[in-house]
Scaffold this motif. Structure first.
Motif, PDB file in Angstrom:
ATOM      1  N   GLU A 166       0.915  -1.236  -0.037  1.00 48.36           N
ATOM      2  CA  GLU A 166      -0.084  -0.074  -0.108  1.00 48.36           C
ATOM      3  C   GLU A 166       0.871   1.192   0.038  1.00 48.36           C
ATOM      4  O   GLU A 166       0.677   2.237   0.907  1.00 48.36           O
ATOM      5  CB  GLU A 166      -1.296   0.039   1.197  1.00 48.36           C
ATOM      6  N   SER A 205       3.479  -3.162  -3.222  1.00 45.58           N
ATOM      7  CA  SER A 205       2.396  -3.015  -3.802  1.00 45.58           C
ATOM      8  C   SER A 205       1.720  -1.609  -3.729  1.00 45.58           C
ATOM      9  O   SER A 205       2.036  -0.971  -2.816  1.00 45.58           O
ATOM     10  CB  SER A 205       1.125  -3.647  -2.656  1.00 45.58           C
ATOM     11  N   ASN A 208      -0.614   1.841  -4.793  1.00 44.12           N
ATOM     12  CA  ASN A 208      -1.842   2.192  -5.152  1.00 44.12           C
ATOM     13  C   ASN A 208      -1.741   3.392  -6.148  1.00 44.12           C
ATOM     14  O   ASN A 208      -1.408   4.534  -5.667  1.00 44.12           O
ATOM     15  CB  ASN A 208      -2.518   2.659  -3.802  1.00 44.12           C
ATOM     16  N   THR A 261       2.497  -5.355  -7.423  1.00 43.72           N
ATOM     17  CA  THR A 261       1.377  -5.195  -7.290  1.00 43.72           C
ATOM     18  C   THR A 261       0.809  -3.628  -7.713  1.00 43.72           C
ATOM     19  O   THR A 261       1.282  -2.772  -7.083  1.00 43.72           O
ATOM     20  CB  THR A 261       0.459  -5.688  -6.200  1.00 43.72           C
ATOM     21  N   ASP A 270      -2.451  -1.435  -8.311  1.00 47.77           N
ATOM     22  CA  ASP A 270      -3.828  -1.187  -7.681  1.00 47.77           C
ATOM     23  C   ASP A 270      -4.409   0.206  -8.285  1.00 47.77           C
ATOM     24  O   ASP A 270      -3.982   1.293  -7.759  1.00 47.77           O
ATOM     25  CB  ASP A 270      -3.957  -1.243  -6.380  1.00 47.77           C
ATOM     26  N   SER A 275      -7.754   0.472  -8.433  1.00 45.71           N
ATOM     27  CA  SER A 275      -9.104   0.403  -8.298  1.00 45.71           C
ATOM     28  C   SER A 275      -9.741   1.623  -7.447  1.00 45.71           C
ATOM     29  O   SER A 275     -10.887   1.786  -7.651  1.00 45.71           O
ATOM     30  CB  SER A 275      -9.467  -0.767  -7.609  1.00 45.71           C
ATOM     31  N   GLU A 276      -8.905   2.431  -6.809  1.00 46.75           N
ATOM     32  CA  GLU A 276      -9.630   3.622  -6.000  1.00 46.75           C
ATOM     33  C   GLU A 276      -9.679   4.770  -6.827  1.00 46.75           C
ATOM     34  O   GLU A 276      -9.969   5.953  -6.305  1.00 46.75           O
ATOM     35  CB  GLU A 276      -8.767   3.786  -4.703  1.00 46.75           C
ATOM     36  N   ASP A 323      -4.947  -4.507 -10.941  1.00 48.68           N
ATOM     37  CA  ASP A 323      -6.439  -4.201 -10.587  1.00 48.68           C
ATOM     38  C   ASP A 323      -6.942  -3.005 -11.153  1.00 48.68           C
ATOM     39  O   ASP A 323      -6.296  -1.880 -10.625  1.00 48.68           O
ATOM     40  CB  ASP A 323      -6.320  -4.342  -9.144  1.00 48.68           C
ATOM     41  N   GLY A 324      -7.959  -2.786 -11.964  1.00 50.89           N
ATOM     42  CA  GLY A 324      -8.377  -1.656 -11.973  1.00 50.89           C
ATOM     43  C   GLY A 324      -7.912  -0.785 -13.347  1.00 50.89           C
ATOM     44  O   GLY A 324      -7.680   0.493 -13.346  1.00 50.89           O
ATOM     45  N   SER A 339      -7.215  -7.854 -12.976  1.00 54.80           N
ATOM     46  CA  SER A 339      -8.601  -7.597 -13.073  1.00 54.80           C
ATOM     47  C   SER A 339      -8.780  -6.045 -13.858  1.00 54.80           C
ATOM     48  O   SER A 339      -8.096  -5.064 -13.810  1.00 54.80           O
ATOM     49  CB  SER A 339      -8.908  -7.079 -11.534  1.00 54.80           C
TER      50      SER A 339
END
Length: 538
Positions: free
Chosen positions: A283, A303, A305, A327, A329, A331-332, A359-360, A385
């Motif tokens: 994160e 990871s 974000n 990772t 991400d 998605s947010e 993801d996203g 994803s």
């Protein structure tokens, strides 16, 4: 075809027989005559001479079957145990059980007490003081407090892994006692590599946790992984090195002292900067990535974000030469980031990645996913994803199969693909190209063991036919296959059952083309052919 049911090893059958008859035979005399009358330092009985590894396996077996009792624990907590996990029966673990462990199990190197909230803090302190040889300890969701951490820090000098997540009696200041003993005036836990502190947050209107996490990072020389959602904030504080305002409790060394000690210990390194040996971080905000890169140049797992900004990631990630697990991400984010935007990053670091999770991301550019695959030939695990708009880009929809150069993934074991917002995209250019990419990946990944596919907009019957016929090396090691909300029929399932593989689990969740009669027929075939396969459907 999937493996046929085999006779279990004799050792396993014996343990299962013991577990089945534990209450009626093995523990009966002890339960009837001694359980509530005495606390024995040792119990001479059928398990006192059994190898510790077999006792561990028996405890695990009975925990899985939820048939552990207080009497059974009294009998199976034996001196030869080296590993002990009681997370399967937390309500049974009381002060009395803890005292038995303290007295008998001096050889323990691994202890899991997750969720054992009935153990009072004084018993936990005694336990820590009595088990100095621990290398792995899980105290998550227990009554662990400052005194317990002080005992861990002072006594468990060989500890390498510690989980104190979701312990309500801990405060940020409690963590200081894990890394430093103010009474002895010395640092603690020199071997600690993995620390999980999930659920601990800053106190109201204060950033005290940020500074305490920075203290741990500087005071624990072997720390490779620190799991807490505010870790990034602590790393940014270390990068800025504004230590004078740190509100560290009196009696503990200042962050400046710790930083000087760390710099002097790393004097032989070429870099003049203060760096940490962290190997893993989760994160990280996109904005903080440059500072994290500077402080943690040896990261192997990260990871990130992603944010709404469109800053390029390439230059930032280039400094992570040891990165193997990534990772990303998105998605947010308010708006989707196009998959093609990270292709330059993958072109530089994709070859070193063993695990990649996305993801996203929007994959409307039909070649972006296939291009990304080409940059990552050494992956062992891939999870994506993605979002597709299902709108053809130019002219009429493309029919048939796209012709794409194949990419080979000799080490890929785990593959997951989830698509969203597809509607009916059967004839879209994106769907045709994606189908070709999927066929290529499944066909040229001979080590695949786990495949999870969800919401794919095209027939998977055609995909598996293309992959499995003619027979070859494709999917020979496949053990776990999940097809959620996919267009697949029982024809493909029977083809998989007839193919050469190691399939043990087949999940057909909400597949509209598979009905009850198809499911029943598959179960009958599994039973008739004595296959070691579980099929789930709804």
């Amino acid at each position: 075809m999937p493996k046929r049911k085999a006779v279990q090893p004799l050792q396993r059958l014996c343990l299962e027989n013991i577990a089945k008859n534990m209450q009626l035979f093995w523990a009966k005399d002890y339960t009837d005559n001694y359980l509530d009358e005495y606390q024995f330092r040792y119990i001479m009985g059928p398990f006192s001479e059994l190898a510790g590894s077999l006792v561990q396996e028996l405890l695990q077996l009975m925990g899985e079957r939820r048939c552990l009792t207080r009497a059974v624990l009294h009998l199976l907590v034996v001196p030869q145990l080296k590993e002990l996990s009681l997370s399967a029966c937390p309500k049974l673990v009381s002060k009395a059980i803890t005292q038995i462990i303290t007295v008998r199990c001096k050889n323990l190197s691994s202890l899991d007490l997750q969720g054992c909230s009935r153990i009072p803090t004084d018993a936990l302190v005694d336990l820590m003081e009595g088990l100095p040889g621990l290398t792995k300890l899980d105290l998550s969701e227990t009554q662990c407090n400052t005194q317990v951490l002080s005992a861990v820090g002072s006594c468990c000098q060989q500890l390498r892994e510690l989980d104190i997540s979701l312990c309500k009696r801990l405060s940020p200041a409690s963590l200081l006692h894990l890394a430093y003993d103010p009474t002895a005036g010395s640092l603690c836990c020199p071997a600690l590599q993995v620390l999980c502190v999930d659920g601990l947050c800053p106190t109201a209107h204060s950033q005290d946790l940020f500074w305490v996490l920075a203290f741990l990072l500087l005071a624990l020389p072997s720390l490779k992984s620190l799991e807490n959602e505010f870790l990034t904030d602590a790393l940014c504080l270390i990068h800025k090195q504004k230590f004078k305002s740190a509100p560290i409790t009196p009696g503990f060394p200042s962050l400046e002292e710790l930083a000087r000690g760390r710099m002097s210990a790393c004097a032989d390194e070429k870099s003049p900067r203060l760096t940490l040996p962290l190997k893993e971080i989760i994160e990280v905000s996109e904005e903080a990535v440059p500072m994290v890169c500077a402080v943690c140049p040896h990261l192997a797992k990260a990871s990130v974000n992603l944010e709404d900004g469109r800053r390029g990631l390439s230059q930032t990630f280039l400094s992570w030469h040891h990165l193997t697990h990534l990772t990303l991400d998105g998605s947010e984010m308010r708006g989707l980031r196009a998959l093609r935007e990270i292709l330059p990053v993958m072109a530089h670091i994709g070859g070193q990645l063993q695990s990649l999770a996305l993801d996203g991301f929007s994959a409307d550019d039909e070649l972006s996913f296939h291009t990304l695959l080409g940059h990552c030939p050494n992956l062992r695990k891939l999870s994506a994803s993605l979002f597709y708009s299902a709108r053809p880009r130019h002219g009429e929809p493309l029919k048939g199969d796209a012709s794409l150069p194949p990419h080979k993934f000799p080490q890929l074991c785990d593959f997951s693909l989830l698509l969203s917002d597809l509607h009916d995209a059967l004839l879209s250019r994106q769907a045709v190209t994606l189908r070709a990419s999927l066929v290529s990946l499944l066909k040229h990944s001979p080590a695949l063991e786990t495949v999870h596919l969800s919401c794919l907009p095209f027939s998977l019957d055609e995909v598996f036919e293309a992959v499995l016929q003619p027979r070859g090396a494709a999917l020979r090691h496949l053990c776990d296959l999940s097809l959620s909300q996919c267009k697949v029929s029982s024809k493909a399932a029977h083809l998989l059952l007839s193919s050469d593989n190691r399939l043990r689990s087949l999940h057909l969740y909400r597949c509209p083309e598979i009905h009850r009669r198809d499911y029943d027929k598959l179960l009958r075939r599994v039973g008739k052919e004595s296959l070691e396969l579980q099929i789930q459907w709804d």
